[in-house]
Scaffold this active site. Structure first.
Site, PDB file in Angstrom:
ATOM      1  N   ALA A  48       0.820  -1.211   0.000  1.00 28.77           N
ATOM      2  CA  ALA A  48       0.000   0.000   0.000  1.00 28.77           C
ATOM      3  C   ALA A  48       0.854   1.260   0.000  1.00 28.77           C
ATOM      4  O   ALA A  48       0.785   2.079  -0.918  1.00 28.77           O
ATOM      5  CB  ALA A  48      -0.942  -0.029   1.205  1.00 28.77           C
ATOM      6  N   ARG A  80      -6.209  -0.838  -2.087  1.00 25.07           N
ATOM      7  CA  ARG A  80      -5.366   0.244  -1.598  1.00 25.07           C
ATOM      8  C   ARG A  80      -3.986   0.306  -2.253  1.00 25.07           C
ATOM      9  O   ARG A  80      -3.238   1.260  -2.014  1.00 25.07           O
ATOM     10  CB  ARG A  80      -5.180   0.121  -0.078  1.00 25.07           C
ATOM     11  CG  ARG A  80      -4.434  -1.138   0.317  1.00 25.07           C
ATOM     12  CD  ARG A  80      -4.655  -1.547   1.765  1.00 25.07           C
ATOM     13  NE  ARG A  80      -3.946  -2.780   2.088  1.00 25.07           N
ATOM     14  CZ  ARG A  80      -4.367  -3.991   1.769  1.00 25.07           C
ATOM     15  NH1 ARG A  80      -5.497  -4.144   1.101  1.00 25.07           N
ATOM     16  NH2 ARG A  80      -3.666  -5.064   2.086  1.00 25.07           N
ATOM     17  N   LYS A  95       5.131  -8.245  -6.901  1.00 29.94           N
ATOM     18  CA  LYS A  95       4.780  -6.829  -6.786  1.00 29.94           C
ATOM     19  C   LYS A  95       5.847  -5.910  -7.357  1.00 29.94           C
ATOM     20  O   LYS A  95       5.534  -4.904  -7.998  1.00 29.94           O
ATOM     21  CB  LYS A  95       4.502  -6.474  -5.323  1.00 29.94           C
ATOM     22  CG  LYS A  95       3.221  -7.097  -4.790  1.00 29.94           C
ATOM     23  CD  LYS A  95       2.956  -6.677  -3.350  1.00 29.94           C
ATOM     24  CE  LYS A  95       1.647  -7.262  -2.850  1.00 29.94           C
ATOM     25  NZ  LYS A  95       1.353  -6.860  -1.451  1.00 29.94           N
ATOM     26  N   VAL A 119      13.988  -8.917   2.256  1.00 26.94           N
ATOM     27  CA  VAL A 119      15.013  -8.078   2.884  1.00 26.94           C
ATOM     28  C   VAL A 119      15.397  -8.693   4.223  1.00 26.94           C
ATOM     29  O   VAL A 119      14.547  -8.903   5.094  1.00 26.94           O
ATOM     30  CB  VAL A 119      14.503  -6.641   3.077  1.00 26.94           C
ATOM     31  CG1 VAL A 119      15.575  -5.792   3.751  1.00 26.94           C
ATOM     32  CG2 VAL A 119      14.100  -6.029   1.749  1.00 26.94           C
ATOM     33  N   ASP A 139       5.989  -4.070   6.089  1.00 25.37           N
ATOM     34  CA  ASP A 139       4.783  -4.475   6.809  1.00 25.37           C
ATOM     35  C   ASP A 139       5.082  -5.173   8.130  1.00 25.37           C
ATOM     36  O   ASP A 139       4.202  -5.795   8.708  1.00 25.37           O
ATOM     37  CB  ASP A 139       3.913  -5.387   5.925  1.00 25.37           C
ATOM     38  CG  ASP A 139       4.629  -6.681   5.523  1.00 25.37           C
ATOM     39  OD1 ASP A 139       5.783  -6.875   5.954  1.00 25.37           O
ATOM     40  OD2 ASP A 139       4.036  -7.487   4.791  1.00 25.37           O
ATOM     41  N   ASN A 140       6.340  -5.098   8.600  1.00 28.83           N
ATOM     42  CA  ASN A 140       6.621  -5.704   9.894  1.00 28.83           C
ATOM     43  C   ASN A 140       7.804  -4.995  10.555  1.00 28.83           C
ATOM     44  O   ASN A 140       8.643  -4.389   9.888  1.00 28.83           O
ATOM     45  CB  ASN A 140       6.882  -7.208   9.771  1.00 28.83           C
ATOM     46  CG  ASN A 140       8.194  -7.525   9.093  1.00 28.83           C
ATOM     47  OD1 ASN A 140       9.237  -7.566   9.737  1.00 28.83           O
ATOM     48  ND2 ASN A 140       8.158  -7.746   7.780  1.00 28.83           N
ATOM     49  N   PHE A 141       7.843  -5.087  11.879  1.00 25.33           N
ATOM     50  CA  PHE A 141       8.826  -4.323  12.638  1.00 25.33           C
ATOM     51  C   PHE A 141      10.232  -4.897  12.525  1.00 25.33           C
ATOM     52  O   PHE A 141      11.212  -4.169  12.677  1.00 25.33           O
ATOM     53  CB  PHE A 141       8.408  -4.231  14.107  1.00 25.33           C
ATOM     54  CG  PHE A 141       7.438  -3.113  14.362  1.00 25.33           C
ATOM     55  CD1 PHE A 141       7.878  -1.800  14.380  1.00 25.33           C
ATOM     56  CD2 PHE A 141       6.097  -3.365  14.558  1.00 25.33           C
ATOM     57  CE1 PHE A 141       6.995  -0.756  14.592  1.00 25.33           C
ATOM     58  CE2 PHE A 141       5.205  -2.329  14.773  1.00 25.33           C
ATOM     59  CZ  PHE A 141       5.648  -1.035  14.784  1.00 25.33           C
ATOM     60  N   CYS A 183      15.073   5.156  19.286  1.00 26.97           N
ATOM     61  CA  CYS A 183      14.775   6.280  20.180  1.00 26.97           C
ATOM     62  C   CYS A 183      13.271   6.529  20.246  1.00 26.97           C
ATOM     63  O   CYS A 183      12.715   6.882  21.298  1.00 26.97           O
ATOM     64  CB  CYS A 183      15.452   7.557  19.683  1.00 26.97           C
ATOM     65  SG  CYS A 183      17.245   7.562  19.682  1.00 26.97           S
ATOM     66  N   CYS A 197      -3.410  -5.482  10.564  1.00 23.31           N
ATOM     67  CA  CYS A 197      -4.422  -5.231   9.530  1.00 23.31           C
ATOM     68  C   CYS A 197      -5.435  -6.361   9.476  1.00 23.31           C
ATOM     69  O   CYS A 197      -6.569  -6.167   9.042  1.00 23.31           O
ATOM     70  CB  CYS A 197      -3.747  -5.056   8.168  1.00 23.31           C
ATOM     71  SG  CYS A 197      -2.649  -3.640   8.079  1.00 23.31           S
TER      72      CYS A 197
END
Length: 352
Positions: A48, A80, A95, A119, A139-141, A183, A197
């Site tokens: 998105a 979206r 994609k 990645v 889409d993820n931390f 930080c 989501c």
């Protein structure tokens, strides 16, 4: 800051006509446009946020766009993710490749590099070290903290963005000058403790707003207009009509930008699975990168369930789940959020 080699002849009227309205905007002008055309940007994630960002950057004339995404197009994306269409979903196009194909029709005068890659700590530096700005559309931390490590280590500005439901957050991170992601948020949240989501959904307009702010901040960086940048974190809730800015101070004892300890980049925090927000799916990684023959795998799995294969991936449905298998050995296991179940299915059909 700028490393591109795009040359703009003064007599090339077509180029000036194309960007004329942007050049008329005084803070950019002709000099700023030349800088954009000589810029290199990596967009990490082509969902998105990534499709909106890549579309805007291409139309603005950023000279080189690297598009990195591990996923493929599905019908649920079309609500979206603005660069994709129903044909992309039918063909299960990766994609990054689908986005590149659309963008080349929008602006053929700039250069695109599309990478269908996951990645991780082994490759992230390759994706970012020769660009001027990184736009986060992940889409993820885990990947965000990895980007934070990599960009802080290399001194490359990056723009964090996220959205969920009707809420969004944006923060421009300039290593050595602003607070970094650690930080801002501290360590990554524990699995299962936050909304996703899948549980609360997301509306298209918040995606467009978050990505548009990210792109605007990127343009300021690329043309050298740092005095105009917003160094505060921006929080938005469109449905509740809320807009908030908070200034976060760079922490001297921050493990990343203060003490320069890069645990994510060192692979200390790497998992061999990732729960995918908004997908009810888990990505499972092989112990090492593979080079699978999808054609041979199709023959092996054909007696065991429904199989669809193209040049980029194989879809296999043995009954209650769907496995999307990539040539590098990555597998998306759909229909579960349980990493143990996902790894069991991976081992059952592809080996331990």
């Amino acid at each position: 800051l700028l490393r591109g080699d795009f040359a703009m002849p003064d007599n090339d009227r077509k180029i000036w006509e194309r960007y004329s309205r942007q050049v008329l905007f005084a803070p950019i002008g002709r000099a700023g446009q030349e800088k954009l055309l000589n810029s290199r940007v990596a967009v990490i994630g082509l969902g998105a946020l990534g499709t909106v960002s890549a579309n805007s950057l291409a139309r603005a004339g950023v000279g080189y766009l690297r598009l990195v995404d591990r996923d493929f197009v599905e019908e649920s994306n079309l609500q979206r993710q603005m660069l994709f269409d129903e044909d992309d979903a039918r063909k299960a196009m990766p994609k990054a490749l689908a986005a590149k194909a659309k963008l080349e029709k929008i602006n053929s005068g700039i250069t695109y590099e599309a990478l269908v890659e996951d990645v991780n700590y082994t490759n992230v530096l390759e994706f970012i070290e020769d660009v001027d700005v990184v736009v986060d559309a992940t889409d993820n931390f885990e990947i965000r903290y990895l980007l934070n490590d990599a960009c802080v280590k290399k001194g490359i500005p990056w723009i964090y963005g996220g959205c969920m439901a009707s809420r969004g957050i944006i923060h421009t991170i300039i290593p050595g000058e602003t607070a970094c992601l650690y930080c801002l948020l501290g360590g990554p949240p524990s699995a299962g403790t936050g909304e996703t989501c899948d549980t609360v959904g997301v509306i298209g307009p918040i995606v467009n707003i978050v990505a548009s702010i990210q792109v605007t901040e990127a343009m300021k960086l690329l043309i050298g207009s740092r005095q105009a940048m917003n160094r505060k974190a921006v929080f938005i809730d469109l449905w509740q009509n809320q807009f908030l800015e908070i200034e976060f101070v760079k922490q001297e004892d921050c493990p990343v930008c203060g003490k320069r300890s890069f645990d994510f980049l060192a692979g200390k925090m790497q998992q061999n699975y990732t729960y995918l927000c908004g997908r009810d799916a888990v990505q499972v990684l092989p112990p090492k990168k593979q080079n699978l023959s999808l054609e041979e795998l199709q023959k092996k799995l054909f007696p065991l369930g429904e199989v669809y294969c193209n040049n980029f991936l194989l879809k296999f449905n043995p009954g209650n789940h769907e496995l999307i298998i990539f040539p590098d050995g990555r597998v998306l296991v759909k229909g579960t959020s349980d990493e143990k179940e996902a790894r069991t299915l991976y081992a059952r059909y592809l080996g331990a």
